[in-house]
Motif scaffolding. Structure first.
Motif, PDB file in Angstrom:
ATOM      1  N   ASP A 633       0.824  -1.211   0.000  1.00 37.70           N
ATOM      2  CA  ASP A 633       0.000   0.000   0.000  1.00 37.70           C
ATOM      3  C   ASP A 633       0.859   1.262   0.000  1.00 37.70           C
ATOM      4  N   SER A 634       1.860   1.304   0.876  1.00 45.61           N
ATOM      5  CA  SER A 634       2.700   2.505   0.977  1.00 45.61           C
ATOM      6  C   SER A 634       3.484   2.717  -0.317  1.00 45.61           C
ATOM      7  N   THR A 635       3.995   1.614  -0.884  1.00 45.99           N
ATOM      8  CA  THR A 635       4.782   1.726  -2.104  1.00 45.99           C
ATOM      9  C   THR A 635       3.932   2.268  -3.242  1.00 45.99           C
ATOM     10  N   ARG A 636       2.762   1.670  -3.414  1.00 48.33           N
ATOM     11  CA  ARG A 636       1.858   2.106  -4.488  1.00 48.33           C
ATOM     12  C   ARG A 636       1.429   3.548  -4.290  1.00 48.33           C
ATOM     13  N   MET A 637       1.008   3.839  -3.060  1.00 50.58           N
ATOM     14  CA  MET A 637       0.446   5.156  -2.800  1.00 50.58           C
ATOM     15  C   MET A 637       1.509   6.237  -2.963  1.00 50.58           C
ATOM     16  N   TYR A 638       2.750   5.889  -2.611  1.00 47.34           N
ATOM     17  CA  TYR A 638       3.816   6.870  -2.777  1.00 47.34           C
ATOM     18  C   TYR A 638       4.019   7.205  -4.258  1.00 47.34           C
TER      19      TYR A 638
END
Ligand code: ZN
Ligand code: ZN
Length: 856
Positions: A633-638
């Motif tokens: 989630d963090s990777t994508r959202m970043y």
């Protein structure tokens, strides 16, 4: 960093992340990835029986190199956010993925590591699929397309036969671009600055080979015209395509050869965009490879040697990709041509800067009005004759009345002079009349040329679609009968670098029976350019079945693609070829749409430390590392947060960590408030702070919804979601004190989770379940906003002019004095009263009134 060290870093827990309420993306994401994998229907797309509107969202399919890079993650995160949003909007969504899996790297890997290309490719696909699933992309894997498998490439062969039947596939001997490193032919589009597009330092050579071509030029005009009716495509892409197609209008004029004709005839055809300057032409110039030149040199050894020298110069300039800047050299042939407009004898030269594959390989040289011709004429003392003058506005400028312009003069807003009966005409009028004159007298006509050339698809490589053609000594060229498709690519062979296709050495594959006469025939050993594979793959996604390329009815339902997303590096090759393929399939009666995609979005690159990520620069960030450390989630959202999606993104690990912390805050907020009961909130009497939260909530919903519908500035709408959370956290003491209705808190956090779902799907699913929801958030309606609740509170203020109330205005509750002053002075009634008078003073009593004092 060594493997061991990097895995240590991965398992380090941030200090603030310790404890029982720690946000643990790994636990959450593995749990949901497992559930999604167990439910093959979840992302399954099908034409809808409830008549919901369809939405086809498509990301460009990757080449299966074995690992996803951040550019992929960014591309797919954009597409996935959109797909999830459209599902929540109630659309019937098609969101497929596949593999552009033929091509050179598989062969190079085979050469290097002795792994068969097929095995290497299929392994890579498995690995990348695992990565994609771990990242949580919502693909309908039942629609997966793998272009290197016979069930796909048989249809490349089938289409090739259809093209051949219609005269759109043909074979001709031609000069080709040859990359010695790839050991294959490159399309013109794959030559960048004289070098191979894959090997930036390898100079492309010219070779002559028999090649297969597709007649894309038959569609040149339509490919160009449709660009005017494609508002959903970026202007920059349309401009690049227009330039690539390169339409130019002009005239074709034939110059008769003076003296004896040779084998190549007695005429020189010249294409010119400036036929209006033909009276100023003082020589004809031929490319060294022009057929007439061979006639001239056959009787003149000295000329032959000089031409050979010019050709060598041209080739070396070509190899350096720099024909435009070549030192211009030429040689007079001793022959003349006759200008059909005035009967004058013009010397014929051969010049090193004239290319045989551009136009007709011959030009008329007009030194007074062309930079190159001027330079050449000055060097060799050729006549320079002015036939164009600038037009002076308001008066009919005629020859002799005006000073000569600085040469060469190339202005188009001009008049023609010294040109017989055409003298005095405006340039555009002269062009029309002179082309008509040429046509009447049968030595020319108005014509259009295109820079776009036919698409050379032959590759002398193994790992591609075999071209389904046979050579029979008795029958000549024979197509493989449809019922014998697919022509299967043989498995067992030595992949080696050679001047010919490795397939040529597989004798028992090459030698076959001629379907016409039953005699022995040889198979074509060239394979197809892999851009054939990617020209129509997205049609196959709608229904990859064995018995046909696709189901036209399903294609008609899903097409055109509503949103296509990929890198701008595909603006020309892939996107022109696939437009051509669509038009060809339409003419076959297979599809009804003229264009493949309604809207196109080209995302920016992911860079680090100002440079494109590459192994050689050592600045590659691995998606796997990021997922292990911060979660998918963090990777994508970043990748969506760090920059507007159309701009380049400069990767910062700290930025991913920031998103991780934000998601942790969301997680813990919901953990603290799972008990809040939901209920009606729009008619609640609210404290000012609670009202502020309500307003912020509706503003955020509006913002995120608007962005999905238009600008796609996901960076700013994610920032808005962050602000909403800030607002919610700031209110927690008020909540604890009972000053905020629990129903409002419940509503705010529910909607925050819904807004978060397209960007951080794993966490959104988990939080949704924590709230006791049993429905699937993917199909939950997207939250609506209430425009009235989103509006800033306003107060009414009286406006006085010199002590008398003259108007009332509405201003925002938090408006500044300056903005209130401006609003008051801009009021229509007040404007009328103050016009022509001097405003001495404006007094603002916040929340109450504005007093305007006038002089006199
Ligand atoms: Zn190359
Ligand atoms: Zn035969």
């Amino acid at each position: 960093m060594s493997e061991a060290k990097s895995s240590e870093a991965i398992h380090q827990v941030q200090p603030e992340e310790a404890g029982p309420d720690r946000y643990n993306p790994r636990r959450i994401e593995e749990k949901w990835a497992g559930r999604w994998a167990a439910d093959p229907e979840l992302f399954r797309s099908a034409p809808d029986e409830e008549n919901r509107k369809k939405y086809y969202v498509l990301e460009m399919l990757p080449y299966p190199s074995g690992v996803l890079h951040m550019g992929h993650v960014r591309n797919y995160s954009i597409g996935d956010a959109l797909a999830r949003h459209m599902w929540m909007r109630g659309y019937s969504v098609l969101h497929p993925m596949g593999w552009d899996s033929f091509g050179l790297p598989a062969e190079n890997a085979a050469l290097k590591n002795h792994v068969p290309p097929r095995e290497w490719t299929l392994n890579n696909i498995q690995q990348m699929k695992v990565q994609m699933k771990r990242l949580g992309f919502s693909y309908d894997w039942s629609k997966e397309v793998t272009t290197c498998l016979p069930d796909y490439y048989r249809w490349n062969q089938w289409f090739f036969l259809k093209l051949y039947e219609r005269g759109l596939a043909y074979r001709k001997k031609s000069k080709v671009n040859w990359c010695p490193e790839c050991a294959t032919v490159l399309a013109n589009e794959q030559v960048v600055g004289g070098c191979c597009w894959r090997h930036e330092t390898i100079t492309v050579e010219q070779r002559e080979l028999e090649q297969w071509f597709l007649r894309i030029t038959n569609y040149a005009q339509e490919l160009l015209d449709n660009l005017d009716h494609m508002p959903g495509w970026p202007d920059k892409v349309k401009t690049m395509q227009r330039n690539w197609i390169g339409r130019s209008e002009g005239a074709l004029v034939e110059f008769k050869l003076g003296g004896a004709a040779g084998a190549a005839g007695d005429k020189i055809a010249v294409f010119t965009t400036r036929v209006d300057t033909i009276f100023g032409a003082t020589s004809i110039q031929l490319a060294p490879e022009h057929p007439l030149v061979a006639d001239f040199t056959s009787v003149d050894a000295e000329l032959r040697a000089n031409v050979a020298k010019l050709l060598t110069e041209q080739r070396s300039a070509k190899e350096q990709g720099d024909v435009g800047n070549i030192e211009k050299n030429g040689v007079f042939t001793g022959r003349y041509a006759i200008n059909p407009f005035n009967g004058e004898q013009m010397p014929i030269w051969v010049a090193n800067y004239i290319l045989m594959d551009y136009g007709t390989g011959a030009i008329m040289s007009v030194p007074a009005h062309d930079e190159r011709d001027y330079e050449f004429a000055k060097k060799y003392g050729l006549d320079i004759r002015i036939v164009i003058l600038p037009r002076r506005t308001g008066e009919p400028a005629m020859a002799g009345e005006q000073e000569a312009p600085t040469l060469p003069y190339v202005g188009e807003e001009s008049l023609v002079i010294n040109s017989g009966e055409f003298s005095g005409l405006a340039v555009d009028e002269a062009q029309r009349r002179m082309a008509a004159y040429a046509e009447q007298h049968s030595f020319g006509k108005a014509t259009v040329t295109f820079r776009l050339k036919d698409w050379g698809i032959s590759r002398q490589r193994y790992w591609g679609t075999p071209i389904p053609m046979l050579y029979c000594d008795g029958c000549g060229l024979v197509p493989v009968p449809e019922q014998e498709l697919p022509v299967i690519l043989p498995d067992k062979l030595d992949v080696t670098l050679a001047g010919a296709s490795p397939l040529a050495k597989v004798t028992d594959w090459v030698i076959t029976k001629c379907p016409k006469c039953g005699g022995a025939a040889r198979r074509e050993t060239d394979t197809m350019d892999t851009f054939v594979d990617s020209s129509w793959y997205f049609y196959r996604y709608t229904n990859p079945t064995p018995d046909r390329p696709f189901d036209p009815e399903l294609v008609n339902y899903w097409f055109p693609i509503d949103q296509y997303i990929g890198g701008v590096e595909h603006a020309i090759l892939h996107l022109i070829y696939s437009r051509f393929w669509t038009k060809f399939m339409r003419d076959l009666g297979l599809v009804k749409n003229d264009e493949p995609a309604e809207r196109l979005f080209t995302q920016g690159m992911v860079v680090k430390d100002g440079a494109k990520m590459s192994k050689s620069k050592g600045n590659v960030v691995s998606p796997d590392d990021m997922v292990a450390r911060y979660g998918a989630d963090s990777t994508r959202m970043y990748t969506l947060f760090a920059a507007p999606p159309d701009r380049d993104l400069d990767w910062q690990d700290a930025g991913v960590e920031g998103i991780h912390r934000f998601l942790g805050r969301v997680y813990r907020f919901v953990l603290r408030h799972t008990g809040e009961a939901s209920g009606e909130t729009t008619r609640l009497a609210l404290s000012p702070q609670a009202r502020r939260l309500q307003r912020k909530l509706h503003q955020t919903i509006k913002r995120v919804s608007d962005d999905f519908a238009g600008r796609w500035h996901f960076n700013t709408c994610i920032a808005a979601i962050m602000e909403l959370l800030n607002e919610m956290q700031a209110l927690e003491p008020e909540m604890a004190a009972g000053n905020v209705p629990p129903a409002l808190v419940a509503e705010a956090q529910r909607k925050l989770i819904l807004l978060l779902h397209p960007f951080a799907p794993y966490l959104a699913h988990e939080l949704w379940e924590m709230l006791g929801e049993t429905s699937n958030i993917l199909r939950h309606p997207w939250p609506e906003f209430d425009a009235a609740l989103a509006k800033e509170d306003e107060v009414e203020m009286a406006v006085q002019v010199s002590g008398k109330v003259r108007a009332r205005i509405m201003v925002g509750a938090n408006a500044t004095e300056d903005s209130i002053r401006e609003l008051a002075l801009a009021d229509a009634k007040i404007l009328e009263l103050t016009s022509g008078k001097q405003v001495v003073k404006v007094i603002v009593v916040p929340g109450k009134l504005v007093n305007i004092v006038l002089r006199g």
